[in-house]
Structure formats: C-alpha cells, structure tokens
Design an enzyme around this catalytic site. Sequence first.
Site, PDB file in Angstrom:
ATOM      1  N   THR A   1     -22.476  15.412  17.201  1.00 53.92           N
ATOM      2  CA  THR A   1     -23.865  15.872  16.953  1.00 53.92           C
ATOM      3  C   THR A   1     -24.192  15.401  15.528  1.00 53.92           C
ATOM      4  O   THR A   1     -23.534  15.853  14.641  1.00 53.92           O
ATOM      5  CB  THR A   1     -23.892  17.392  16.998  1.00 53.92           C
ATOM      6  OG1 THR A   1     -23.236  17.844  18.092  1.00 53.92           O
ATOM      7  CG2 THR A   1     -25.214  17.958  16.678  1.00 53.92           C
TER       8      THR A   1
ATOM      9  N   SER B   1     -15.460  30.059  19.277  1.00 54.29           N
ATOM     10  CA  SER B   1     -14.865  31.379  18.986  1.00 54.29           C
ATOM     11  C   SER B   1     -15.409  31.928  17.671  1.00 54.29           C
ATOM     12  O   SER B   1     -16.043  31.239  16.907  1.00 54.29           O
ATOM     13  CB  SER B   1     -13.357  31.276  18.919  1.00 54.29           C
ATOM     14  OG  SER B   1     -12.956  30.416  17.885  1.00 54.29           O
TER      15      SER B   1
END
Length: 409
Positions: free
Chosen positions: A194, A409
């Site tokens: 990204t 997470s």
Amino acid sequence: MVATAISPLAPAAFPDLPAIAGVKLHTATLGIRYKGRPDVLLAELEPGTQVAGVFTTSTTASAAVRWGREALKGGTARAFFVNAGNSVAFTGKAGEKFVADKVEAASKALGCAKTEIFTASTGVIGEPTTANRITDALGDLLANEAGWLDAAKAIMTTDTFPKGASATATINGKTVTIAGIAKGSGMIEPNMATMLSFVFTDAALPHSVLQAILADCNNRSFNAITVDSDTSTSDTLLVAATGKAGNDAISEVSDPELAAFKAAFEDVLRDLAHQIVRDGEGASKFITVKVTGAVNEKEAKTAAKAIANSPLVKTAIAGEDANWGRIVMAVGKCGVTADPNKLSVAIGGITLAKNGERVADYDEGPVEAHIKGQYIDIDADLGFGDGAATVWTCDLTHGYISINADYRS
C-alpha cells in the site's frame, strides 16, 4: 501491529523540506488505528491549482481511487484529504459513503466543487467504517496548520520512518520548488505503489502538461520499485501545481524550458520511491537490479521485476548467499526473449556467469564480501538488443513474515 524498530536502511533524519507557496498542511490525531501520532492529513491548495495523478491498476481498487480517477478529469484541486489506519477498500456502499462524506465536508469547508477534493485512505482492507470521526473534526483540523514532518507521519501505516524529498529547478528563468511526501512499506509493487504519495510544486503548469510529465517520470520511479510484488487496492500518487512561482506559461510537454523541471521532478519521485524500498517490511538490504541487452525496454523491465520479486533471490540476499543460479532462474521463467548461451550475470560488478556457464576464473570471495553490505547490485545482460531497465527492491527476511502475520492484531 505497527513496526517499531526503524529500518536499518532509513535516512539519518527527515529532510528539511521548503514551504510551497499556495499549499497549507493540516493534520489531526484521531486514533483511527494508530495511537499517539497524526493520522489525518488535509493539504489545502490555492484556488486554480492544477492536479495530476496516477492510481493503482488493481481491479479491486478502493472507492477513494475510483473517485479520484473521475475527479482528475476536472484538472484542478483544492485539497488532498488523507486518512491512515483503514483503507476502506472492499467495503461496498459503506466505502462509497465514507468517501462521499469526506468530499462533501471538505468541499463545504473550502467553498469549492466536490470534484476538487481528492481523498486517499490506507490501512486494513475490508473493514467498514464511517467518516464521522474525521468530518466532525474538520474544523479543528483546518485550524491546525502543520509542517512537513507531521504531514508525512499522518499518512504512515507500518512505515518505520516518515518519507520526504524536495528539489528546485528553473523554468523560463524562474526558480520553482518541488516537495513531496510518501508512505509505503509492504504491499508494494506499484502498477500505475500500500503506497501513497503527494507531491507539490509552485510551478505554473497546466493539467495536461503536468499529467504527461507525471506519467513519464512515474515509470522510472514508483513503477520501478517492488517490495513483495503485491499491488495495493489504494495506490495513489497525486501532484499539485499551484502556479505561484510565476513562470511563463507552458503549453507543451515538449517545451525545452521544461528540461530542468522534469529532471528535478523525477529526482523527487525516485528519492521517495527509494525510501519506500528502504522501509520495506523487514528489509535489511537495498537491491538495485539492472537488466540490459533485452529486445526492448518492456522486456528488460519484465526480467528485472522477475529477479527483484523472486523469493529465492531475495532470501539468498538476506542470507548473504551468492547463489547466482537463482538469478538465471528468474530470467528464464518470466517469458522474455532469453538464451542461456547469451546471458551474463554479475553481482557487485563482478561477472559470475556468461555464455551459458560460470566464468572460468570465478572467485566467490569478492561477491560474498559485496552481499554482506547493505547495498547490493545485480546485473543481467540478455545479449539480444538495446532494451534496458533498472528496478529497486529489498531482501526478504523473517521480519516481513512477523509484521504481516500480526498486521490485524
């Protein structure tokens, strides 16, 4: 999980970027995903600012990318409105509403057309959210004028350092300034990174000229890097030209007065692109892959990308193993015109193999010394023509797995 250890390939410090007339930077810390650092950026642009852009070619592109492609047809921009922490990609109608709400709020606040607001989002894919937290803070955001460092931090995700670059040039005797920021660390193989990048200049250039320059320079900068071969759903590179430098009008991209600007502009893009590779997730080595002797430039770039993206090549470099056979493998698998009896391979400027076999006096010692360093050079000559291309990448270490295994997470 956010990477905490700064890349060993990071620059010593964030550069001192010059102000660009006609650009105001605003940031906010909203805790969208990352705590204690800016995560929203609004770059406010002078009315009449010309804009150019290139976007991901992913067929699962985000709503922000789809909006930007349409808005770009207008040729002008009043703001680049960016948030980090959630890409809002692949979120259906919720993603479209997220973009529409950001655009609506910013256009009202700045008193401009919606098509002059360009949005970008980066972060986790597929997690719907609303824009309320961002739009509700717009007043405070616009009241907080920020510097380049906070702007660069506000667009980061797993990046370990903020990225910026600048340059100057002359057009018709007038000094023009270019400054830009970028983010990117993983999910990097731009096909337009990204990856997000926003570049600003005070040069007076029309949209058509700016777009042509960007498309050309992008191919030798952002489109010539790879970390992991994965093209993001959100890749966006936007360029704003405010016109405040006061140079004489330029109407053709072929105008010789643009030569110095083009060179400086490409230098900025390449610097930012290299910084993304230096911050590749888990990276410990910066690798330059140069392919020559291809039948054309396209095949040279295909071969260079095949070498740069090969997990076997990248892990060999990470392990400091001069396993040049993996380079031969990568060239052979990618479909370009190649012949083992014409191919030659070098590492660190030392030829290892040519004419279909290892060189007779091959001494692996100097090559091993080279790959123990941080900057690795790989050269392959296909022996067929004048096609040449250079691609930049990094090694593949256990750190890449750790970062991406724990990303949500």
